[in-house]
Design a protein around this motif. Structure first.
Motif, PDB file in Angstrom:
ATOM      1  N   UNK A   2       0.898  -0.207 -12.222  1.00  0.00           N
ATOM      2  CA  UNK A   2       0.532   0.983 -12.971  1.00  0.00           C
ATOM      3  C   UNK A   2       1.353   2.179 -12.539  1.00  0.00           C
ATOM      4  N   UNK A   3       1.791   2.976 -13.524  1.00  0.00           N
ATOM      5  CA  UNK A   3       2.552   4.188 -13.237  1.00  0.00           C
ATOM      6  C   UNK A   3       1.642   5.394 -13.116  1.00  0.00           C
ATOM      7  N   UNK A   4       0.352   5.231 -13.360  1.00  0.00           N
ATOM      8  CA  UNK A   4      -0.578   6.347 -13.267  1.00  0.00           C
ATOM      9  C   UNK A   4      -0.790   6.730 -11.808  1.00  0.00           C
ATOM     10  N   UNK A   5      -0.950   8.022 -11.605  1.00  0.00           N
ATOM     11  CA  UNK A   5      -1.134   8.514 -10.245  1.00  0.00           C
ATOM     12  C   UNK A   5      -2.617   8.627  -9.912  1.00  0.00           C
ATOM     13  N   UNK A   6      -2.922   8.314  -8.664  1.00  0.00           N
ATOM     14  CA  UNK A   6      -4.250   8.566  -8.102  1.00  0.00           C
ATOM     15  C   UNK A   6      -4.115   9.709  -7.110  1.00  0.00           C
ATOM     16  N   UNK A   7      -5.158  10.493  -6.962  1.00  0.00           N
ATOM     17  CA  UNK A   7      -5.129  11.555  -5.961  1.00  0.00           C
ATOM     18  C   UNK A   7      -5.508  10.974  -4.601  1.00  0.00           C
ATOM     19  N   UNK A   8      -4.935  11.563  -3.547  1.00  0.00           N
ATOM     20  CA  UNK A   8      -5.185  11.087  -2.191  1.00  0.00           C
ATOM     21  C   UNK A   8      -5.674  12.240  -1.338  1.00  0.00           C
ATOM     22  N   UNK A   9      -6.744  11.994  -0.586  1.00  0.00           N
ATOM     23  CA  UNK A   9      -7.266  12.997   0.324  1.00  0.00           C
ATOM     24  C   UNK A   9      -7.981  12.339   1.487  1.00  0.00           C
ATOM     25  N   UNK A  39     -13.219  10.101  -4.629  1.00  0.00           N
ATOM     26  CA  UNK A  39     -14.324   9.242  -4.186  1.00  0.00           C
ATOM     27  C   UNK A  39     -13.909   8.492  -2.925  1.00  0.00           C
ATOM     28  N   UNK A  40     -14.786   8.399  -1.918  1.00  0.00           N
ATOM     29  CA  UNK A  40     -14.433   7.632  -0.721  1.00  0.00           C
ATOM     30  C   UNK A  40     -14.064   6.196  -1.066  1.00  0.00           C
ATOM     31  N   UNK A  41     -12.926   5.756  -0.571  1.00  0.00           N
ATOM     32  CA  UNK A  41     -12.485   4.396  -0.855  1.00  0.00           C
ATOM     33  C   UNK A  41     -13.475   3.376  -0.313  1.00  0.00           C
ATOM     34  N   UNK A  42     -14.099   3.678   0.806  1.00  0.00           N
ATOM     35  CA  UNK A  42     -15.060   2.748   1.409  1.00  0.00           C
ATOM     36  C   UNK A  42     -16.228   2.459   0.472  1.00  0.00           C
ATOM     37  N   UNK A  43     -16.602   3.432  -0.365  1.00  0.00           N
ATOM     38  CA  UNK A  43     -17.725   3.236  -1.278  1.00  0.00           C
ATOM     39  C   UNK A  43     -17.398   2.217  -2.372  1.00  0.00           C
ATOM     40  N   UNK A  44     -16.138   1.979  -2.621  1.00  0.00           N
ATOM     41  CA  UNK A  44     -15.760   0.978  -3.632  1.00  0.00           C
ATOM     42  C   UNK A  44     -15.937  -0.439  -3.100  1.00  0.00           C
ATOM     43  N   UNK A  45     -16.156  -0.553  -1.774  1.00  0.00           N
ATOM     44  CA  UNK A  45     -16.233  -1.861  -1.142  1.00  0.00           C
ATOM     45  C   UNK A  45     -17.664  -2.291  -0.906  1.00  0.00           C
ATOM     46  N   UNK A  46     -18.586  -1.762  -1.713  1.00  0.00           N
ATOM     47  CA  UNK A  46     -20.008  -2.121  -1.658  1.00  0.00           C
ATOM     48  C   UNK A  46     -20.573  -1.843  -0.281  1.00  0.00           C
ATOM     49  N   UNK A  47     -21.211  -2.826   0.352  1.00  0.00           N
ATOM     50  CA  UNK A  47     -21.930  -2.570   1.602  1.00  0.00           C
ATOM     51  C   UNK A  47     -21.106  -3.016   2.805  1.00  0.00           C
ATOM     52  N   UNK A  48     -19.896  -2.555   2.920  1.00  0.00           N
ATOM     53  CA  UNK A  48     -19.031  -2.947   4.028  1.00  0.00           C
ATOM     54  C   UNK A  48     -19.298  -2.047   5.230  1.00  0.00           C
ATOM     55  N   UNK A  49     -19.636  -2.651   6.364  1.00  0.00           N
ATOM     56  CA  UNK A  49     -19.868  -1.920   7.606  1.00  0.00           C
ATOM     57  C   UNK A  49     -18.543  -1.874   8.363  1.00  0.00           C
ATOM     58  N   UNK A  50     -17.785  -0.818   8.167  1.00  0.00           N
ATOM     59  CA  UNK A  50     -16.446  -0.733   8.744  1.00  0.00           C
ATOM     60  C   UNK A  50     -16.028   0.726   8.856  1.00  0.00           C
ATOM     61  N   UNK A  51     -14.981   0.964   9.649  1.00  0.00           N
ATOM     62  CA  UNK A  51     -14.430   2.305   9.803  1.00  0.00           C
ATOM     63  C   UNK A  51     -12.925   2.236   9.601  1.00  0.00           C
ATOM     64  N   UNK A  52     -12.335   3.369   9.255  1.00  0.00           N
ATOM     65  CA  UNK A  52     -10.883   3.426   9.113  1.00  0.00           C
ATOM     66  C   UNK A  52     -10.237   3.446  10.492  1.00  0.00           C
ATOM     67  N   UNK A  53      -8.919   3.234  10.582  1.00  0.00           N
ATOM     68  CA  UNK A  53      -8.240   3.329  11.881  1.00  0.00           C
ATOM     69  C   UNK A  53      -8.224   4.747  12.443  1.00  0.00           C
ATOM     70  N   UNK A  54      -8.599   5.736  11.631  1.00  0.00           N
ATOM     71  CA  UNK A  54      -8.541   7.135  12.053  1.00  0.00           C
ATOM     72  C   UNK A  54      -9.887   7.555  12.632  1.00  0.00           C
ATOM     73  N   UNK A  55     -10.289   6.901  13.714  1.00  0.00           N
ATOM     74  CA  UNK A  55     -11.561   7.190  14.371  1.00  0.00           C
ATOM     75  C   UNK A  55     -11.357   8.232  15.464  1.00  0.00           C
ATOM     76  N   UNK A  56     -12.338   9.097  15.634  1.00  0.00           N
ATOM     77  CA  UNK A  56     -12.185  10.219  16.558  1.00  0.00           C
ATOM     78  C   UNK A  56     -12.320   9.831  18.017  1.00  0.00           C
ATOM     79  N   UNK A  57     -12.873   8.644  18.299  1.00  0.00           N
ATOM     80  CA  UNK A  57     -13.129   8.283  19.689  1.00  0.00           C
ATOM     81  C   UNK A  57     -12.067   7.382  20.301  1.00  0.00           C
ATOM     82  N   UNK A  58     -10.964   7.189  19.616  1.00  0.00           N
ATOM     83  CA  UNK A  58      -9.880   6.408  20.196  1.00  0.00           C
ATOM     84  C   UNK A  58      -8.903   7.348  20.894  1.00  0.00           C
ATOM     85  N   UNK A  59      -8.123   6.856  21.863  1.00  0.00           N
ATOM     86  CA  UNK A  59      -7.181   7.725  22.571  1.00  0.00           C
ATOM     87  C   UNK A  59      -6.209   8.406  21.611  1.00  0.00           C
TER      88      UNK A  59
END
Length: 341
Positions: A2-9, A39-59
């Motif tokens: 697809x050539x359509x653009x999605x917004x990223x934030x 819309x949060x991308x995680x919400x598209x994945x139904x009931x997935x218990x997960x976090x992104x690699x950008x977690x605040x508690x990693x070094x």
């Protein structure tokens, strides 16, 4: 493609920790989620218990490495140009399962495609692909600008997950502090905030008051934090029930935008709980109360997947008699309410 653009934030999000109804502990994780088309991308994945690699508690160095990969300034960590988008919140090991995708440049654009659930070095798109998600084409300038804003100081967020507990019942406060620490939230106990240096007060995000703290003492604590120009949330403990207090503090720690939360509302009255959810997710409802001997009583009321909208769930009359409270949990959110009479 697809050539359509999605917004990223990007937006702050959390995987709630806490003491569960069966006594098990769930680790609290603050992270930055990907916002695609508002819309949060995680919400598209139904009931997935997960976090992104950008977690605040990693070094900080590891955080920066994850950012550089997403910016395509470093090689993909997996074969076939695949990157981890969401991973296990407990250990982050690939063997627990992760959502991965190919991230690549296409001219000035950045494309995320071929999303899949992956548990080893290769992804089986036919068997484990998320066929209804993506591809997403982002404008390169918008994409890089959003991610590069996280580069200066991710360690600042990690240092800001601390709670100050103020109250008269030391035994309850000690148990609460231990429970909070077990799920990854720093907790300190004090009688008041008098004489505490401003820089120490600024290290807290939440101040939780016990029910025995007088209004005059609460006002003095608030005045001390105001003088220090410390931005904190104040929590009035509903009852000396540790899982309930943990849930209240988890809610106060939530910095995610209200409009991007899965759990939108919770009430309990007239023999039913009313739960509002923004996207399909698994929701657990648990009732807490103190009996006549001040023993904690716990009853699981509901555990199932709810579709977007408002839902009415019957309450067990025995579970909510007397002064009772209901806690609703889902991946990334928690709400607490007293049962109205």
């Amino acid at each position: 493609m697809s050539a359509e653009y999605a917004t990223f934030g990007l937006a702050p999000a959390m995987r709630t920790g806490g003491v569960l109804a069966d006594g098990a502990y769930q680790v609290h994780r603050d992270f930055t989620d990907f916002i695609v088309d508002g819309r949060p991308l995680l919400h598209r994945l139904s009931d997935l218990d997960a976090v992104s690699p950008l977690a605040s508690d990693i070094p900080p160095a590891v955080f920066t490495d994850h950012l550089r990969r997403l910016l395509l300034d470093a090689e993909a960590p997996l074969s076939d140009g695949r990157y981890v988008i969401y991973g296990c919140p407990e250990c982050e090991g690939l063997e627990c399962g992760a959502v991965t995708a190919v991230i690549e440049r296409d001219g000035d654009d950045v494309v995320w495609r071929d999303f899949a659930w992956q548990t080893d070095g290769t992804a089986d798109l036919e068997l484990n692909g998320y066929h209804g998600i993506g591809p997403f084409r982002f404008r390169g300038e918008e994409y890089r600008a959003a991610l590069e804003r996280l580069l200066p100081g991710p360690e600042e967020d990690a240092a800001r997950r601390r709670v100050l507990l103020i109250g008269a019942r030391v035994a309850v406060l000690a148990k609460l502090a231990a429970a909070l620490r077990s799920v990854g939230i720093g907790a300190d106990i004090a009688h008041d905030a008098a004489g505490v240096p401003a820089e120490e007060l600024c290290a807290y995000q939440v101040v939780a008051f016990g029910r025995a703290v007088t209004e005059a003492d609460r006002a003095a604590v608030r005045e001390a934090f105001d003088r220090a120009d410390a931005q904190v949330e104040y929590v009035d403990g509903l009852a000396p029930i540790i899982p309930l207090l943990v849930a209240q503090i988890e809610l106060a720690l939530d910095r995610s935008p209200v409009g991007q939360r899965r759990l939108r509302g919770l009430g309990a009255k007239g023999g039913e709980a009313v739960v509002e959810v923004a996207s399909a997710c698994r929701v657990r409802l648990v009732a807490y109360r103190l009996d006549a001997l001040y023993r904690t009583r716990v009853r699981e009321l509901f555990d199932g997947t709810l579709q977007p909208g408002t839902h009415r769930i019957p309450l067990d009359a025995k579970a909510v008699k007397g002064r009772s409270f209901v806690v609703a949990r889902t991946m990334g959110g928690v709400l607490v309410t007293p049962v109205a009479r």
